[in-house]
Design a protein around this motif. Structure first.
Motif, PDB file in Angstrom:
ATOM      1  N   UNK A 164      14.700  31.228 -14.748  1.00 53.33           N
ATOM      2  CA  UNK A 164      14.788  30.810 -16.145  1.00 53.33           C
ATOM      3  C   UNK A 164      14.431  29.354 -16.326  1.00 53.33           C
ATOM      4  N   UNK A 165      14.932  28.521 -15.401  1.00 57.16           N
ATOM      5  CA  UNK A 165      14.612  27.088 -15.469  1.00 57.16           C
ATOM      6  C   UNK A 165      13.117  26.868 -15.285  1.00 57.16           C
ATOM      7  N   UNK A 166      12.521  27.542 -14.306  1.00 55.89           N
ATOM      8  CA  UNK A 166      11.101  27.352 -14.036  1.00 55.89           C
ATOM      9  C   UNK A 166      10.238  27.876 -15.183  1.00 55.89           C
ATOM     10  N   UNK A 167      10.669  28.981 -15.816  1.00 54.48           N
ATOM     11  CA  UNK A 167       9.928  29.497 -16.971  1.00 54.48           C
ATOM     12  C   UNK A 167       9.931  28.477 -18.105  1.00 54.48           C
ATOM     13  N   UNK A 168      11.092  27.891 -18.384  1.00 54.35           N
ATOM     14  CA  UNK A 168      11.164  26.895 -19.445  1.00 54.35           C
ATOM     15  C   UNK A 168      10.331  25.672 -19.099  1.00 54.35           C
ATOM     16  N   UNK A 169      10.322  25.284 -17.803  1.00 52.56           N
ATOM     17  CA  UNK A 169       9.489  24.160 -17.373  1.00 52.56           C
ATOM     18  C   UNK A 169       8.008  24.507 -17.539  1.00 52.56           C
ATOM     19  N   UNK A 170       7.644  25.746 -17.195  1.00 56.75           N
ATOM     20  CA  UNK A 170       6.256  26.173 -17.324  1.00 56.75           C
ATOM     21  C   UNK A 170       5.806  26.159 -18.778  1.00 56.75           C
ATOM     22  N   UNK A 171       6.663  26.664 -19.664  1.00 54.90           N
ATOM     23  CA  UNK A 171       6.331  26.659 -21.093  1.00 54.90           C
ATOM     24  C   UNK A 171       6.171  25.233 -21.584  1.00 54.90           C
ATOM     25  N   UNK A 316       0.376  26.670 -13.332  1.00 52.04           N
ATOM     26  CA  UNK A 316       0.365  27.853 -12.463  1.00 52.04           C
ATOM     27  C   UNK A 316       1.384  27.734 -11.339  1.00 52.04           C
ATOM     28  N   UNK A 317       1.637  26.514 -10.894  1.00 54.63           N
ATOM     29  CA  UNK A 317       2.641  26.320  -9.850  1.00 54.63           C
ATOM     30  C   UNK A 317       4.032  26.661 -10.374  1.00 54.63           C
ATOM     31  N   UNK A 318       4.312  26.295 -11.624  1.00 55.84           N
ATOM     32  CA  UNK A 318       5.611  26.611 -12.216  1.00 55.84           C
ATOM     33  C   UNK A 318       5.755  28.114 -12.456  1.00 55.84           C
ATOM     34  N   UNK A 319       4.652  28.761 -12.811  1.00 61.60           N
ATOM     35  CA  UNK A 319       4.691  30.212 -12.992  1.00 61.60           C
ATOM     36  C   UNK A 319       5.001  30.905 -11.665  1.00 61.60           C
ATOM     37  N   UNK A 320       4.388  30.441 -10.586  1.00 60.87           N
ATOM     38  CA  UNK A 320       4.678  30.987  -9.252  1.00 60.87           C
ATOM     39  C   UNK A 320       6.143  30.775  -8.902  1.00 60.87           C
ATOM     40  N   UNK A 321       6.664  29.583  -9.217  1.00 61.88           N
ATOM     41  CA  UNK A 321       8.076  29.298  -8.948  1.00 61.88           C
ATOM     42  C   UNK A 321       8.979  30.254  -9.715  1.00 61.88           C
ATOM     43  N   UNK A 322       8.620  30.540 -10.974  1.00 64.70           N
ATOM     44  CA  UNK A 322       9.415  31.463 -11.782  1.00 64.70           C
ATOM     45  C   UNK A 322       9.391  32.870 -11.195  1.00 64.70           C
ATOM     46  N   UNK A 323       8.220  33.316 -10.744  1.00 58.53           N
ATOM     47  CA  UNK A 323       8.109  34.652 -10.148  1.00 58.53           C
ATOM     48  C   UNK A 323       8.934  34.733  -8.868  1.00 58.53           C
ATOM     49  N   UNK A 324       8.823  33.703  -8.026  1.00 61.92           N
ATOM     50  CA  UNK A 324       9.576  33.706  -6.760  1.00 61.92           C
ATOM     51  C   UNK A 324      11.079  33.617  -7.019  1.00 61.92           C
ATOM     52  N   UNK A 325      11.461  32.846  -8.042  1.00 59.95           N
ATOM     53  CA  UNK A 325      12.876  32.768  -8.391  1.00 59.95           C
ATOM     54  C   UNK A 325      13.409  34.109  -8.851  1.00 59.95           C
ATOM     55  N   UNK A 326      12.613  34.824  -9.660  1.00 59.62           N
ATOM     56  CA  UNK A 326      13.020  36.145 -10.153  1.00 59.62           C
ATOM     57  C   UNK A 326      13.177  37.137  -9.007  1.00 59.62           C
ATOM     58  N   UNK A 327      12.282  37.058  -8.036  1.00 63.71           N
ATOM     59  CA  UNK A 327      12.301  38.005  -6.913  1.00 63.71           C
ATOM     60  C   UNK A 327      13.197  37.561  -5.767  1.00 63.71           C
ATOM     61  N   UNK A 374       6.007  25.130  -4.770  1.00 66.48           N
ATOM     62  CA  UNK A 374       6.921  25.615  -5.806  1.00 66.48           C
ATOM     63  C   UNK A 374       7.381  27.047  -5.540  1.00 66.48           C
ATOM     64  N   UNK A 375       6.614  27.815  -4.770  1.00 63.63           N
ATOM     65  CA  UNK A 375       7.106  29.125  -4.340  1.00 63.63           C
ATOM     66  C   UNK A 375       8.339  28.942  -3.467  1.00 63.63           C
ATOM     67  N   UNK A 376       8.282  27.954  -2.561  1.00 59.52           N
ATOM     68  CA  UNK A 376       9.449  27.637  -1.743  1.00 59.52           C
ATOM     69  C   UNK A 376      10.615  27.157  -2.575  1.00 59.52           C
ATOM     70  N   UNK A 377      10.333  26.329  -3.582  1.00 57.78           N
ATOM     71  CA  UNK A 377      11.397  25.839  -4.457  1.00 57.78           C
ATOM     72  C   UNK A 377      12.061  26.972  -5.217  1.00 57.78           C
TER      73      UNK A 377
END
Length: 474
Positions: A164-171, A316-327, A374-377
């Motif tokens: 959620x945090x990464x999605x808001x950062x990405x937006x 795109x890095x933040x989007x990857x972080x959001x996906x990895x956070x979700x999974x 950001x995937x690691x983050x």
């Protein structure tokens, strides 16, 4: 009739105290808490992006950075205080106060700046009130997840939180171009919708959260002021501030040894497993705020891109972080916390090292390195938070959440202070592993400096992970 009502209340209370039912109710509370936190964070990201324009609009361009700096300082303090209060104060009361502050700050900020002549201090005060209110949702989310969820659900909801945090950062990053064209006063109204969640939260939040002890106001005030000076130091690099912070922390140490019922006891800090675990957060999150500003500087100076173009790459890095956070919850459930932390730290390290060699490559190549970092983050948050909280008793989990938030904020502030100073002074221009010189070498070496903290974190975790996961709580 009276006996019937008393029995009905007793039955309801017993049901809400049942672990299975409490976990289900916690899940229902976590979703609106997350939405509230995301909208508040999006508002924060919006003002971070346009604070220069806001400063110009209110006739105080030289003080514009305070619009971001002062609420950020407040954020660092309230992160700790709200998490710790979760061990003593009803979560329903905390959420009521938080959403009320969020609503008050939003309405006050919009009305005072839209219908009257705007003033920078009105903007700052409104943002501070909003920030103080918004963070309640994040802190209560983590307290509820750590105290009331079934173990099988904890890592999943920790992962959703960081997503959620990464999605808001990405937006926020993606919206960099068009946010500047919106009448900035409307940014205040982004979180107003969260007031509709209050009845749902009051119904579903667990009845009991505190220990019943009196809140140690003096302890919170002393620790909060010490934390404020520590955060101010990393924002302004004034050495007298660090001296004041050290003296106040020393006074706090004396206080908790002498006070009858301090909110946090000396035994908390004698927990060796917790100390080893929290050190991982300090190291892994040290470079957390640094990748984006280095990328921004490289895009501007080396590739001659404007801010909007840069934001369209880094998003795109933040989007990857959001996906990895979700999974991350599902991934950690499959591979375990130990492997998850090694994998997350490894991805961060590979991303930083790769970036150091790709400064002059195409911006998209640097984005790929950023995606690895950001995937690691995104993957790291869930297992490392669960690991740290696992070293504490359930009654200490609120204070554990507060300490985690404080450690992440302070570590990121220290990291950006170090990296920011090196970006400005450019002392690393004379050599490079890639053979580059000048600014290219400096930027490449900055990524390697950031990587040192990650290497240290992996080494410490490799040496001490068996002790961290031991069953003995002390």
């Amino acid at each position: 009739m009276t006996e019937f009502n008393e029995q009905a209340v007793a039955d309801t209370t017993d049901k809400k105290n049942d672990p299975e039912i409490t976990s289900d109710m916690a899940v229902k509370a976590l979703i609106p808490l997350l939405i509230t936190f995301v909208l508040g964070t999006l508002c924060l990201q919006g003002f971070n992006l346009v604070f220069t324009q806001v400063g110009q609009a209110v006739g105080a361009p030289k003080q514009a950075s305070l619009i971001t700096a002062l609420p950020s300082i407040v954020l660092g303090i309230v992160c700790f205080i709200y998490g710790s209060l979760g061990d003593f104060v009803s979560l329903k009361k905390l959420v009521t106060v938080g959403i009320s502050l969020l609503l008050a700050g939003s309405v006050f900020g919009f009305v005072a700046t839209f219908f009257f002549t705007p003033n920078i201090w009105v903007v700052i005060i409104a943002r501070i009130i909003q920030t103080a209110g918004e963070q309640v949702a994040g802190s209560v989310y983590l307290v509820v997840a750590s105290k009331y969820l079934k173990d099988s659900l904890k890592v999943i909801f920790f992962g959703i939180f960081t997503a959620g945090y990464q999605v808001s950062a990405a937006i926020g990053v993606f919206a960099a171009g068009w946010l500047t064209s919106i009448h900035w006063q409307y940014l205040f109204l982004i979180p107003v919708v969260t007031v509709i969640f209050l009845p749902m939260l009051l119904h579903n939040l667990p009845n009991k959260s505190g220990t019943g002890e009196k809140v140690d106001a003096w302890g919170f005030v002393l620790f909060g002021i010490a934390t404020a000076f520590l955060t101010l130091f990393f924002s302004y690099n004034a050495w007298w501030m660090i001296l004041v912070a050290v003296l106040l922390f020393f006074a706090f140490a004396v206080y908790i040894n002498k006070a009858k019922n301090p909110f946090i006891t000396p035994d908390f800090f004698r927990n060796k497993r917790w100390i080893m675990a929290i050190s991982l957060i300090l190291l892994f999150y040290l470079p957390n705020y640094s990748f984006s500003p280095i990328f921004n500087a490289i895009g501007s100076e080396i590739h001659h891109l404007d801010t909007r173009s840069i934001s369209l790459y880094i998003v795109w890095a933040f989007i990857v972080a959001a996906i990895c956070g979700t999974c991350s919850g599902w991934i950690i459930d499959k591979i375990g916390q130990r492997t998850g932390i090694f994998l997350a730290g490894g991805l961060q390290l590979v991303g930083l090292i790769a970036a150091s060699f790709l400064v002059t490559a195409s911006p998209m190549a640097l984005v790929i390195a950023g995606c690895l970092y950001y995937a690691g983050t995104g993957l790291l948050y869930s297992p490392i938070v669960d690991t740290v909280l696992g070293t504490l008793t359930k009654d200490e989990s609120g204070r554990g959440v507060g300490m985690n938030d404080l450690a992440m904020n302070v570590a990121g502030s220290v990291g950006i202070a170090i990296i920011g100073g090196l970006m400005t002074s450019k002392p690393l221009t004379g050599f490079s592993l890639s053979g580059a010189t000048g600014s290219t070498a400096n930027y490449g070496n900055l990524f390697l400096v950031a990587a040192i903290a990650t290497i240290a974190g992996l080494v410490i975790f490799g040496v001490f992970n068996k002790k961290i996961y031991a069953t003995d709580k002390k």
